[in-house]
Design a protein around this motif. Structure first.
Motif, PDB file in Angstrom:
ATOM      1  N   UNK A 435     -74.731 -39.616  30.753  1.00 15.88           N
ATOM      2  CA  UNK A 435     -76.100 -40.108  30.854  1.00 15.88           C
ATOM      3  C   UNK A 435     -76.302 -40.715  32.240  1.00 15.88           C
ATOM      4  N   UNK A 436     -77.528 -41.128  32.549  1.00 14.64           N
ATOM      5  CA  UNK A 436     -77.766 -41.904  33.768  1.00 14.64           C
ATOM      6  C   UNK A 436     -77.290 -43.335  33.516  1.00 14.64           C
ATOM      7  N   UNK A 437     -76.909 -44.034  34.581  1.00 14.26           N
ATOM      8  CA  UNK A 437     -76.561 -45.452  34.427  1.00 14.26           C
ATOM      9  C   UNK A 437     -77.263 -46.271  35.515  1.00 14.26           C
ATOM     10  N   UNK A 438     -77.566 -47.529  35.173  1.00 17.49           N
ATOM     11  CA  UNK A 438     -78.102 -48.479  36.156  1.00 17.49           C
ATOM     12  C   UNK A 438     -77.001 -49.492  36.471  1.00 17.49           C
ATOM     13  N   UNK A 439     -76.651 -49.595  37.748  1.00 17.71           N
ATOM     14  CA  UNK A 439     -75.609 -50.548  38.159  1.00 17.71           C
ATOM     15  C   UNK A 439     -76.137 -51.435  39.288  1.00 17.71           C
ATOM     16  N   UNK A 440     -75.563 -52.619  39.384  1.00 15.69           N
ATOM     17  CA  UNK A 440     -76.021 -53.568  40.407  1.00 15.69           C
ATOM     18  C   UNK A 440     -74.996 -53.677  41.530  1.00 15.69           C
ATOM     19  N   UNK A 441     -75.419 -54.314  42.613  1.00 15.47           N
ATOM     20  CA  UNK A 441     -74.508 -54.686  43.714  1.00 15.47           C
ATOM     21  C   UNK A 441     -73.798 -53.519  44.388  1.00 15.47           C
ATOM     22  N   UNK A 442     -74.513 -52.467  44.656  1.00 16.23           N
ATOM     23  CA  UNK A 442     -73.914 -51.347  45.387  1.00 16.23           C
ATOM     24  C   UNK A 442     -74.312 -51.456  46.861  1.00 16.23           C
ATOM     25  N   UNK A 443     -73.321 -51.328  47.733  1.00 11.48           N
ATOM     26  CA  UNK A 443     -73.607 -51.386  49.172  1.00 11.48           C
ATOM     27  C   UNK A 443     -74.241 -50.077  49.612  1.00 11.48           C
ATOM     28  N   UNK A 444     -75.346 -50.165  50.282  1.00  6.50           N
ATOM     29  CA  UNK A 444     -76.039 -48.977  50.780  1.00  6.50           C
ATOM     30  C   UNK A 444     -76.135 -49.107  52.294  1.00  6.50           C
ATOM     31  N   UNK A 445     -75.505 -48.157  52.990  1.00  8.52           N
ATOM     32  CA  UNK A 445     -75.565 -48.177  54.445  1.00  8.52           C
ATOM     33  C   UNK A 445     -76.629 -47.189  54.898  1.00  8.52           C
ATOM     34  N   UNK A 446     -77.703 -47.710  55.466  1.00  5.20           N
ATOM     35  CA  UNK A 446     -78.818 -46.863  55.876  1.00  5.20           C
ATOM     36  C   UNK A 446     -79.166 -47.100  57.321  1.00  5.20           C
ATOM     37  N   UNK A 447     -80.441 -47.467  57.570  1.00  9.74           N
ATOM     38  CA  UNK A 447     -80.817 -47.643  58.976  1.00  9.74           C
ATOM     39  C   UNK A 447     -80.577 -49.090  59.415  1.00  9.74           C
TER      40      UNK A 447
END
Lengths: 447, 473
Positions: A435-447
């Motif tokens: 299934x899909x999952x919702x998780x918190x506190x993920x590091x996202x490296x973007x601009x």
């Protein structure tokens, strides 16, 4: 000579030449593989072959050879070579024996007979349907890019020196459809991946519409700001994460050989109690459903993670003997390799959350497609993936479409401490269902 | 009457099928016979878990009829079976005729040649006991401390024998022998587990295996795994990196090489479409794809019988050529570059890289590091690989052991580095290129595309790149 007879003769030959034990893994395949793009089919391949793998054991020394089979002489040559390898090998002190009996478990939906009878004209019709649907959905704005359709049937035959050979049939369908859209300086793609066993489950027209609408939707995608986000891993993305990060560590081979981070976690909580994962080879029409494993052991359901608690590893005969238990029917092999425990159908059970519920909070990044997720490290638990198709929502409202950002997380910490919701729909990527999952506190490296 | 295909009879049987195809009215036919041998030894934690020998052989038949292509493959070699396969290929070409645009092939010189990669000691004739002993010893040596929990050593050899024949009169026989060794160690410090992997392969015989001290090699892999298990992960964000040759190889292969493959360009699946003659990289950047390079893989001819020389892809930052097959060259107005390759007899040749690398520059590695105020020295050794989405222009790959650079000096070791970026940005951001230079290949892996694995070589100099997206935590 049919495959059962060939497998039996091979065992007989191995015994005559001095093998104390031997087994055979014989695979006969026929397959249509088509690559296509907007202008139509770019290549069409029909292939058929028979490959035999032979394993012989002499004084705990093991030799394996494989060859494709044109005549019995190829097999005799391979048996002699396997015996020579075994005699030259070092003994494996942990070797006990091959399985003493070969037995299938009845399942519903092992293979689709229609695939066996497909003609080139049928295949070209499916391709035309997908191309037309992409054009129709996009009113001609999107084109079909490098895409693939594959349909085939395989017969697997197992024999060993203790029991009569057994055989099973399996079918597979793979669709990898990609639409591309270019407007001004902007460019986007939309892909659909379908892996099924049964023709009725593949909706070619729907796939075309979905790929085109995705390409149109993401034409303005760009990186978001670097930061820590709550993210939704949609069904296929989480299925790929399960394959990459969980399928190895739950293998008894990884545990025994010191590669698994879960080695000392049996009976312990390793994830949120919202997470239950089973290995279910009996699922009707499941992509990895099968009557017996690649050693001829009957398959069965295994509870791997129950409400967050690690309940079982998965075993083949070799690893089961080391742990003093029965094989779980999870042996997988190619003709040229020894069996290893791998999941049959690894299924994460659904929860009750809808996508709407998952995006209710502020700043939720929903991840639809990634590249490089498979480069994550299952030994260290370092999870990385680059998002190619994502949407940032804020309290249920779409803020922007996202591409080119890197997700990073400690995978097991993410499932243990940061799993907030589990979706109610399940989709599959080959033999991984999630299934899909919702998780918190993920590091996202973007601009 | 059915007869088995031994090598001496191959050409004779295949020529008869070519004649049969032409008599049936095809416009063009080519046939590939491929025999592959692969020997693998696998030792885990001092136990020989696998000693295997794989032999695959078969024939692929491709026909061009009325502008459409049909292909079949079989491992049956009787004239009767091959005629059946030919008929199937013709029926496929007819079936796809209404669902394809016309295919045509660029004209190329008709080649008759026989080529063989250099080796002194045929690895398949060396005693199995000798190979096993070497591998067992090296594996034992990697147990450098109790912190090392898992050790896998592999030794592998490959012989790839190909015969290519076409209705135009081409007749090419080639043989490439590849040898290699790999090692993986997993270390555990407290609750942290980390692995490190390294391998060395060469187009050569057993003499290559005898030329290296594998005991030292496996010990060093274990020592690195232990250091990594003690290391931190890097912060996320955009940084300047100094990349080593294996990483540059990965970066070029994934971020640029695939996008330069003409079949992807033709299928609207490359961000390099319409950029021929335009600037795609910093003006210092020169990239070539070359069939035979020291320490790389050896591709003398592709699987359409086209000689693979050196193709200049980027010259002084400007895109000069795509990599072509005969059909993409014809369709796009380019020259065939000898890049049409098939994994084996059962696959259709598609556009593949061979040895794609960046030419060296004139700075030293020391200078590249000294001029970096804040960033990372990133190694591709021990990387798990990379992936590109050439249509979206996005690439990502994992790096091996990497180091923080501060004020021009190498500092702390970091682990779990993932890099990501956009194809059209990364090579424009190259700031420095070293004169030191390395290329390598592998008998354990290669490049995957459309379900086909191809042996490749890659590498280049050390380079400094600004503004690279690093994933960490």
């Amino acid at each position: 000579m049919d495959d059962l007879e060939l497998a039996g003769l091979t065992i007989k030959k191995a015994t005559e030449l001095g093998a104390q034990e031997s087994d055979v893994f014989l695979v006969t395949t026929s397959k249509h593989s088509v690559e296509f793009a907007d202008k139509g089919i770019t290549s069409y391949r029909f292939s058929s072959e028979k490959i035999i793998g032979i394993r012989v054991i002499i004084d705990k020394r093991i030799g394996i050879t494989s060859t494709n089979v044109e005549s019995i002489r190829d097999v005799e040559k391979a048996v002699k070579e396997a015996i020579a390898i075994a005699r030259a090998s070092e003994p494996d002190a942990r070797w006990v024996s091959l399985p003493s009996s070969l037995e299938p478990t009845p399942i519903e939906g092992a293979h689709d007979k229609r695939i066996q009878g497909l003609q080139p004209r049928d295949i070209t019709d499916y391709v035309s349907t997908m191309i037309d649907a992409v054009h129709e959905e996009s009113s001609g704005r999107a084109k079909v890019s490098t895409s693939k359709l594959e349909m085939g049937v395989a017969r697997y035959t197992i024999a060993n020196s203790y029991d009569s050979p057994i055989s099973r049939l399996s079918s597979h369908i793979l669709v990898n459809l990609e639409a591309v859209m270019e407007e001004a300086d902007k460019r986007s793609t939309g892909s659909v991946v379908i892996t099924k066993k049964r023709l009725d489950e593949v909706k070619f027209e729907e796939a075309g519409h979905e790929a085109a609408s995705k390409a149109i939707k993401f034409v303005d995608a760009k990186p978001v700001e670097t930061g820590v986000y709550n993210i939704v891993l949609t069904e296929k993305v989480f299925a790929e994460a399960i394959e990459t990060m969980i399928s190895g560590p739950i293998s008894a081979e990884w545990v025994i050989e010191g590669r698994s981070p879960l080695a000392d976690k049996l009976g312990k909580s390793i994830a949120s109690n919202k997470l239950t994962i089973i290995d279910d080879p009996l699922m009707p029409w499941g992509y990895g459903s099968r009557e017996f494993d690649d050693e001829g052991i009957p398959t069965r359901r295994i509870e791997v993670i129950k409400e967050g608690v690690l309940r079982s590893f998965i075993y083949d005969t070799y690893t089961a003997r080391i742990h003093g238990r029965e094989s779980t029917g999870n042996a997988h092999r190619t003709p040229s390799s020894r069996p290893r425990p791998r999941p049959n159908n690894l299924v994460c059970e659904p929860g009750d959350a809808s996508l709407e519920e998952m995006i209710e909070e502020p700043r939720i990044l929903v991840v639809y497609d990634t590249v490089g997720l498979w480069l994550s490290n299952p030994v260290s638990g370092q999870f990385n993936a680059t998002v190619t198709h994502g949407i940032l929502y804020d309290k249920g409202k779409e803020v922007e479409r996202v591409k080119g950002v890197v997700l990073s997380a400690d995978f097991w910490k993410m499932l243990r401490e940061n799993l907030l919701l589990v979706g109610k729909n399940v989709d599959n990527l080959a033999n991984y269902y999630a299934p899909a999952i919702l998780v918190s506190n993920v590091h996202v490296s973007g601009k | 009457m059915s007869r088995s295909l031994g090598e001496p009879e191959v050409v004779d049987v295949l020529e008869r099928i070519i004649d049969a195809g032409m008599k049936k009215g095809v416009d063009f036919i080519d046939i590939r016979y491929n025999l592959k041998e692969y020997e693998l030894y696998y030792v885990e934690n001092s136990v020989l878990k696998e000693s295997t020998y794989r032999r695959t052989k078969g024939i692929g038949i491709r026909v061009l009829l009325g502008g459409s292509m049909g292909f079949t493959s079989t491992n049956k070699s009787s004239l009767e079976d091959l005629e059946k396969a030919l008929d199937k290929a013709i029926s496929i070409a007819r079936a796809v005729n209404k669902v394809t645009s016309k295919i045509d092939l660029s004209k190329v010189p008709v080649v008759v040649d026989n080529v063989k990669s250099p080796y002194r000691e045929d690895p398949f004739t060396i005693d199995k006991e000798t190979k096993i002993e070497l591998l067992m010893d090296a594996n034992k040596q990697s147990l450098v401390s109790t912190e090392v929990k898992n050790r896998i050593s592999r030794l592998a050899f490959e012989r790839d024998y190909r015969v290519y024949l076409s209705s135009e009169g081409a007749k090419i026989v080639s043989e490439v022998v590849l040898s290699g060794f790999s090692h993986l160690s997993v270390a555990r410090i407290g609750e942290t587990m980390e692995s490190h992997y390294d391998s060395k392969s060469k187009v050569a015989g057993y003499e290559f295996i005898e030329s290296i001290d594998w005991n030292t090699f496996t010990r060093e892999v274990s020592e690195t795994a232990i250091k990594l298990a003690k290391a931190r992960t890097p912060p996320s964000g955009r940084f300047t990196i100094v990349a080593d040759p294996p990483l540059v190889g990965l970066l070029l292969h994934e971020a640029f090489g695939h996008a330069s493959e003409a079949d992807l360009v033709e299928a609207d699946n490359s961000v390099l479409k319409n950029l021929l003659g335009k600037k795609v990289a910093n003006e210092r950047v020169n990239i070539v794809d070359e069939g035979v390079v020291e320490n790389g893989y050896h591709v003398y001819y592709d699987d359409e019988g086209v000689k693979k020389g050196r193709t200049i892809i980027v010259e002084n930052g400007v895109l000069k050529s795509y990599l072509h097959s005969r059909s993409t060259a014809k369709n796009m107005g380019g020259e065939p570059t000898g890049n049409s390759r098939a994994m084996d007899y059962s696959h259709i040749p598609i556009v593949r890289q061979t040895n794609l690398y960046m030419l060296p520059g004139d700075e030293s590695l020391e200078e590249l590091i000294r001029e970096t105020k804040k960033g990372f020295f990133v190694s591709g050794r021990g990387s798990m690989g990379g992936e590109v989405h050439p249509g979206m222009g996005t690439f990502t790959f994992s790096a091996g052991p990497s180091y923080v650079i501060e004020n021009g000096e190498i500092k702390e070791l970091v682990r779990g580095v993932a890099l990501s970026g956009l194809i059209l940005e990364i090579l424009n951001n190259v700031e420095g290129i070293s004169k030191e230079f390395e290329i390598e290949t592998s008998v354990f892996g290669g490049c995957g595309k459309h379900g086909q694995l191809a042996r490749v070589g890659d590498g280049g100099p050390y380079i400094r790149v600004k503004n690279v997206n690093i994933g960490g935590r």
